[in-house]
Design a protein around this motif. Structure first.
Motif, mmCIF file in Angstrom:
data_model
loop_
_atom_site.group_PDB
_atom_site.id
_atom_site.type_symbol
_atom_site.label_atom_id
_atom_site.label_comp_id
_atom_site.label_asym_id
_atom_site.label_seq_id
_atom_site.Cartn_x
_atom_site.Cartn_y
_atom_site.Cartn_z
ATOM 1 N N TYR A 58 0.865 -1.186 0.000
ATOM 2 C CA TYR A 58 0.000 0.000 0.000
ATOM 3 C C TYR A 58 0.895 1.227 0.000
ATOM 4 O O TYR A 58 1.762 1.365 0.841
ATOM 5 N N GLY A 64 -6.974 6.416 6.275
ATOM 6 C CA GLY A 64 -8.385 6.300 5.957
ATOM 7 C C GLY A 64 -9.259 6.376 7.203
ATOM 8 O O GLY A 64 -8.765 6.404 8.331
ATOM 9 N N TRP A 100 -7.769 2.235 4.956
ATOM 10 C CA TRP A 100 -8.607 2.303 3.766
ATOM 11 C C TRP A 100 -9.287 0.942 3.582
ATOM 12 O O TRP A 100 -9.008 -0.009 4.305
ATOM 13 N N SER A 102 -10.040 -1.923 0.582
ATOM 14 C CA SER A 102 -9.746 -2.383 -0.769
ATOM 15 C C SER A 102 -10.914 -3.229 -1.271
ATOM 16 O O SER A 102 -11.342 -4.171 -0.598
ATOM 17 N N SER A 107 -8.714 0.950 -3.850
ATOM 18 C CA SER A 107 -8.785 1.335 -2.440
ATOM 19 C C SER A 107 -9.625 2.583 -2.242
ATOM 20 O O SER A 107 -9.612 3.487 -3.081
ATOM 21 N N PHE A 109 -11.036 5.558 0.761
ATOM 22 C CA PHE A 109 -10.805 6.249 2.020
ATOM 23 C C PHE A 109 -11.888 5.939 3.057
ATOM 24 O O PHE A 109 -11.626 5.805 4.231
ATOM 25 N N SER A 110 -13.148 5.820 2.594
ATOM 26 C CA SER A 110 -14.269 5.656 3.523
ATOM 27 C C SER A 110 -15.048 4.372 3.243
ATOM 28 O O SER A 110 -15.079 3.880 2.116
#
Length: 145
Positions: A58, A64, A100, A102, A107, A109-110
Motif C-alpha cells: 500500500y 483512511g 482504507w 480495498s 482502495s 478512504f471511507s
C-alpha cells in the motif's frame, strides 16, 4: 545493542509497513519515527544478479476513516468486510494497513465510498459493511468508541 519486546499486534503492524525482503523491523521503526535510514552495506553485484525491488503493498497516503479503529486494536489489517444484499448478492472488502478499504483491487478512504463503488449507488458503508471475523457492523465499533 539494546533489545525491546513488542506484542504480536505491534509486530503485525511493523510487518504491514515493511517492504518485503528489504526492510528490517529497525528500518520500519526509523521510517515511522522520521529518522534517517542506516547506511546499507554495499554488495558486490558481480557475484549475484540484482533482485527486482519489491512493490509496496500500500503506497503512502493519508490515513483512511478506519485508522482510529486499527489504532485502537478493534480492527486488524486484512480484516475481511462483507455486504450482502437481500437478493443474496455479496460484496467483499479488505481493511488495509492505513485504514482504507480495498474492493476489487481499488482502495477507498471511507466505508461508504468503498460500498458505493461496489454496488453502484450511495450506501452508508458504516451501517452495512460487516466484519467477517466478528460478525459485527462497522457502525457498532464506531458507536462504541
Amino acid at each position: 545493542m539494546p533489545q525491546i519486546e513488542i506484542d504480536d499486534e505491534v509486530f503485525a503492524r511493523l510487518k504491514g509497513e515493511a517492504e518485503p525482503f528489504v526492510d528490517t523491523p529497525n528500518d520500519v521503526l526509523r521510517r515511522l519515527l522520521g529518522m534517517e535510514a542506516e547506511p546499507r552495506v554495499a554488495v558486490d553485484s558481480s557475484k549475484s544478479p540484482a533482485l527486482p525491488r519489491p512493490v509496496k503493498r500500500y503506497r503512502r497516503r493519508k490515513a483512511g476513516e478506519l485508522m482510529p479503529l486499527l489504532d485502537a486494536g478493534i480492527l486488524r489489517v486484512d480484516d475481511e468486510l462483507v455486504y450482502q444484499k437481500r437478493s443474496g448478492e455479496q460484496y467483499n472488502g479488505l481493511v488495509t494497513n492505513d485504514g482504507w478499504i480495498s474492493v476489487d483491487g481499488e482502495s477507498f478512504f471511507s466505508p461508504s465510498g468503498a460500498l458505493k463503488s461496489a454496488v453502484g449507488y450511495d450506501v452508508n458503508g458504516w451501517k452495512h459493511w460487516r466484519v467477517v471475523r466478528t460478525d459485527r457492523l462497522l457502525d457498532e465499533y464506531r458507536q462504541a468508541g
